[in-house]
Scaffold this active site. Structure first.
Site, PDB file in Angstrom:
ATOM      1  N   HIS A 189      -4.850   4.945  14.602  1.00  0.00           N
ATOM      2  CA  HIS A 189      -4.991   3.646  14.623  1.00  0.00           C
ATOM      3  C   HIS A 189      -6.050   3.045  15.488  1.00  0.00           C
ATOM      4  O   HIS A 189      -6.452   3.326  16.569  1.00  0.00           O
ATOM      5  CB  HIS A 189      -3.715   2.946  15.114  1.00  0.00           C
ATOM      6  CG  HIS A 189      -2.287   3.537  14.542  1.00  0.00           C
ATOM      7  ND1 HIS A 189      -1.855   2.704  13.576  1.00  0.00           N
ATOM      8  CD2 HIS A 189      -1.813   4.799  14.639  1.00  0.00           C
ATOM      9  CE1 HIS A 189      -0.572   3.459  13.035  1.00  0.00           C
ATOM     10  NE2 HIS A 189      -0.612   4.615  13.835  1.00  0.00           N
ATOM     11  N   GLU A 214       9.418   9.882  12.061  1.00  0.00           N
ATOM     12  CA  GLU A 214       8.965  10.197  13.661  1.00  0.00           C
ATOM     13  C   GLU A 214      10.161   9.374  14.482  1.00  0.00           C
ATOM     14  O   GLU A 214      10.832  10.398  14.861  1.00  0.00           O
ATOM     15  CB  GLU A 214       7.616   9.200  14.041  1.00  0.00           C
ATOM     16  CG  GLU A 214       7.302   9.247  15.347  1.00  0.00           C
ATOM     17  CD  GLU A 214       6.035   8.147  15.337  1.00  0.00           C
ATOM     18  OE1 GLU A 214       6.251   7.276  14.782  1.00  0.00           O
ATOM     19  OE2 GLU A 214       5.642   8.230  16.369  1.00  0.00           O
ATOM     20  N   HIS A 255       4.389   5.703   7.307  1.00  0.00           N
ATOM     21  CA  HIS A 255       4.692   6.129   8.237  1.00  0.00           C
ATOM     22  C   HIS A 255       6.339   6.336   8.304  1.00  0.00           C
ATOM     23  O   HIS A 255       7.243   5.603   7.881  1.00  0.00           O
ATOM     24  CB  HIS A 255       4.792   5.462   9.639  1.00  0.00           C
ATOM     25  CG  HIS A 255       3.374   5.326  10.413  1.00  0.00           C
ATOM     26  ND1 HIS A 255       2.242   5.006   9.663  1.00  0.00           N
ATOM     27  CD2 HIS A 255       3.143   5.459  11.748  1.00  0.00           C
ATOM     28  CE1 HIS A 255       1.386   5.169  10.487  1.00  0.00           C
ATOM     29  NE2 HIS A 255       1.649   5.483  11.630  1.00  0.00           N
TER      30      HIS A 255
HETATM   31 ZN   LIG Z   1       0.455   6.399  13.710  1.00  0.00          ZN
END
Ligand SMILES: [Zn+2]
Length: 329
Positions: free
Chosen positions: A7, A186, A183
């Site tokens: 990012h 996670e 994403h």
């Molecule tokens: Zn990330």
């Protein structure tokens, strides 16, 4: 080396951030210490991230940010880098999406000119800002004349909103010919990876490591050739795994999953792309295995085929000149 998951605001070097903070008279308080950002849990990480982001206030500031990030990567031996950009984040500092993306594209051009590194940008929607905001980000990414924007993704708090809510945003991006990444897997478990695949059929998954908790899913990811952008240093910093020996990187590779390495938000997690490759070595991935990560990244990059072939040629040349394939690539 090559990187697909980073990012841009999360890659901001603390030295650059402090310099801009002085220029604008911004008090950063105590979020920077010894060239790293200081935070102690997920909330204070997000707060430090947002505070650091506010020092970028003009198109030129974002040009400097991209040049600094890419020059650093190039000097460590990186051939290619993609980074996530968030127009919603830039708006918080009063910078319009067009100026934000134009500044970053200028930064890419300067770094390319100076070092030969190739780079592209992926616009991300922030899921905790809601479906409307994510669709707006997709429309921005799909707009005409977007220099170096070749992908669209979804970031933000994984626990908020169902993946299916974002189908339309991904359709907008897909219809515009953009590469798709999301994403998942996670903070949330394997079920979030399954939901992401079913909802938006992405080319790549950001993180996705917790897919390891579901053997059938891992087999499907391997069979369909969906690429995981794995960021071990980030996973360790956020406490997903206690140490690299417990991290599923090696098991993912053994299961035939296509894996690349990324540093996510490097100075926040006290890491770098080079450090990620070192972590992979510690996890038992040998030099040819690490070279395969770079090759996979180039094969899965959101670039035109001419650029991809040129990058593969450069990678092979670099590996040959090192004598031992994959020593640092
Ligand atoms: Zn990330």
């Amino acid at each position: 080396m090559a990187e697909l998951h980073c990012h841009i605001e999360g890659a901001a070097d603390p030295g650059l951030v402090c310099m801009l903070a002085r220029r604008y008279g911004i008090d950063l308080g105590d979020i920077v210490r010894d060239d790293f950002y200081v935070w102690h849990d997920f909330s204070s990480f997000l707060a430090a991230y947002d505070r650091a982001s506010t020092v970028f206030r003009s198109e030129e500031d974002f040009a400097e940010l991209a040049t600094d990030h890419l020059t650093r990567l190039a000097s460590a031996g990186t051939l290619y880098a993609e980074f996530f950009i968030s127009p919603d984040h830039a708006k918080l500092s009063g910078v319009a999406p067009e100026a934000y993306a134009a500044g970053l594209a200028t930064g890419i051009a300067r770094a390319r000119e100076a070092t030969g590194i190739e780079a592209r940008m992926i616009v991300v929607g922030v899921r905790h800002l809601g479906v409307e905001a994510v669709e707006r980000a997709a429309r921005f990414a799909a707009g005409p004349g977007r220099r170096d924007i070749t992908g669209f993704g979804l970031a933000g708090d994984e626990r908020i909103g169902a993946h299916a809510d974002f189908r339309k945003a991904f359709d907008i991006a897909r219809d515009a010919g953009l590469g798709l990444t999301i994403h998942a897997g996670e903070v949330c478990g394997a079920e979030s990876v399954r939901a992401a695949i079913d909802a938006v059929a992405p080319h790549r998954i950001g993180h996705g490591v917790r897919a390891i908790e579901d053997a059938a899913l891992i087999a499907e990811i391997a069979r369909r050739g969906i690429v995981l952008e794995v960021c071990p240093g980030s996973n360790l910093a956020l406490g997903l795994y206690p140490d690299i020996a417990s991290h599923p990187l090696k098991r993912l590779v053994a299961a035939g999953v296509k894996v690349t390495l990324g540093a996510d938000d490097p100075p926040f997690f006290r890491t770098s792309l080079a450090a990620e490759y070192r972590l992979a070595a510690e996890a038992g991935i040998d030099a040819p295995g690490r070279l395969a990560f770079t090759r996979t990244a180039i094969e899965a990059a959101f670039v035109d085929e001419t650029t991809r072939r040129r990058l593969i040629d450069r990678l092979m040349l670099a590996a040959l000149s090192l004598g031992a394939p994959g020593t640092s690539q």
